[in-house]
Design an enzyme around this catalytic site. Structure first.
Site, PDB file in Angstrom:
ATOM      1  N   ASP A   1      14.163  33.863  -0.624  1.00 51.77           N
ATOM      2  CA  ASP A   1      14.528  32.811  -1.446  1.00 51.77           C
ATOM      3  C   ASP A   1      13.597  31.766  -1.794  1.00 51.77           C
ATOM      4  OD1 ASP A   1      16.685  31.893  -3.006  1.00 51.77           O
ATOM      5  OD2 ASP A   1      17.763  30.586  -1.137  1.00 51.77           O
TER       6      ASP A   1
ATOM      7  N   GLU B   1      12.655  17.435  -2.587  1.00 46.63           N
ATOM      8  CA  GLU B   1      12.345  18.804  -2.995  1.00 46.63           C
ATOM      9  C   GLU B   1      10.918  18.773  -3.645  1.00 46.63           C
ATOM     10  OE1 GLU B   1      15.642  20.160  -5.344  1.00 46.63           O
ATOM     11  OE2 GLU B   1      17.038  20.244  -3.547  1.00 46.63           O
TER      12      GLU B   1
END
Length: 351
Positions: free
Chosen positions: A167, A128
């Site tokens: 999101d 990430e």
């Protein structure tokens, strides 16, 4: 701008229009006739958990026949129903199987059994953006701009298909082998013409109109882009506090403070993205995304080269090979249990 530059810009905007029109045709074919049950659980060896959520987990798996590694999202049907996420889950799969863009993670297979829903996606070994940002502290403006440009193009693509993403956050952006972004987690994405009212997203990234329970549109994604660019360049988000309610108060107040190291172009762009007044927010005006793409902060960005992935990335994640998970955290492993009786069959017929 000289005549030649203006003409080049004009023809670029024309070819983008053509590209998006063709992309919409491709999308609609798959949207209207979604693929179903394109694999099964025993086609894969399960290797390691990459992440967990409230109704499932994501695992690194290896396809037995091809030897390819994938990320398998496993959702427990009963938990999805209990948490009232049926609609969101069906949306996610229907959208993912229909989209196709260089910075969107690809859905390779999907299927279900008595207990679970499965989405098998391309595995992105770099981990990430969130973990790299926390480790490095903050990204330089050119580094942040490289990622921001990919999000701008991705939102331009999604919005042209009437999709709102809803999101955006560093946890949902994976870094691939070439150092480019792969947007993941379409759990909140929705096809909307006009406005929608669902309260969803992550507190720090919510646009004021969502908090104020107004009907909202794709402009919420441009607000979230402002939050993301700020967080990448500062190392922390523009609105933060201990409790969500305090964060919401800051967001709707319309006041943003910038670190002194932000360039004046960056501050100007952020003032136009983190703009509470929808009639003034960049991305939502009559020139649409071009107000953002033509902004001074992006003056050095070659949009076509970014799309073609020809720009050298500022950072390449370290990884040792196709199944390496060193860029992901460790999680407790759990057996996947499949019931002998079908659970929640009718809720998920269309999955």
């Amino acid at each position: 701008m000289g005549n030649a530059a203006a003409a080049k810009k004009g023809s670029e905007q024309e070819s983008v229009k053509e590209f998006l029109a063709k992309a919409k045709e491709d999308f609609l074919k798959k949207w209207e006739d979604p693929s179903q049950n394109t694999a099964q659980l025993d086609h894969f060896d399960r290797i390691k958990t990459l992440g967990t959520g409230s109704f499932g987990r994501v695992m690194l798996v290896k396809h037995k026949e091809s030897g390819n590694h994938y990320a398998m999202k496993i959702l427990d049907k009963q938990k999805v129903v209990k948490l009232k996420q049926i609609e969101h889950t069906l949306n996610e799969k229907r959208i993912l199987q229909a989209v196709n863009f260089p910075f969107l993670v690809k859905l390779e297979f999907s299927f279900k059994d008595n207990s679970n829903l499965y989405m098998v996606m391309e595995y992105v070994p770099g981990g990430e953006m969130f973990s790299h940002l926390r480790r490095i502290g903050r990204f330089s403006e050119p580094h942040a701009r490289f990622y921001a440009a990919q999000i701008v193009l991705t939102f331009e693509y999604l919005h042209s298909l009437d999709l709102i993403y809803r999101d955006l956050k560093p946890e949902n952006l994976l870094i691939d082998q070439q150092g480019y972004i792969q947007v993941t987690d379409f759990g909140f994405a929705k096809r909307v013409k006009g406005r929608t009212w669902t309260l969803c997203g992550t507190p720090e990234y919510l646009a004021p109109e969502i908090i104020l329970s107004k009907g909202y549109n794709k402009a919420v994604d441009w607000w979230a882009l402002g939050v993301l660019i700020y967080e990448m360049a500062a190392g922390y988000p523009p609105f933060f506090a201990d409790q969500p309610i305090q964060i919401y108060e800051k967001i709707v107040s319309g006041k943003v403070r910038f670190p002194s190291h932000f360039s004046s172009d960056l501050k100007d762009l952020l003032r136009n993205l983190l703009q509470v007044d929808l009639t003034k927010r960049f991305g939502n005006l009559k020139n649409g995304v071009n107000d953002i793409k033509n902004h001074k902060w992006f003056a050095t960005t070659d949009w076509i080269a970014i799309y073609q992935r020809k720009v050298e990335a500022p950072f390449i994640p370290k990884f040792k090979g196709p199944g390496d998970t060193s860029n992901f955290d460790d999680y407790e492993e759990e057996e996947i249990r499949v019931s002998i009786n079908e659970k929640c069959g009718k809720e998920f017929t269309e999955f």
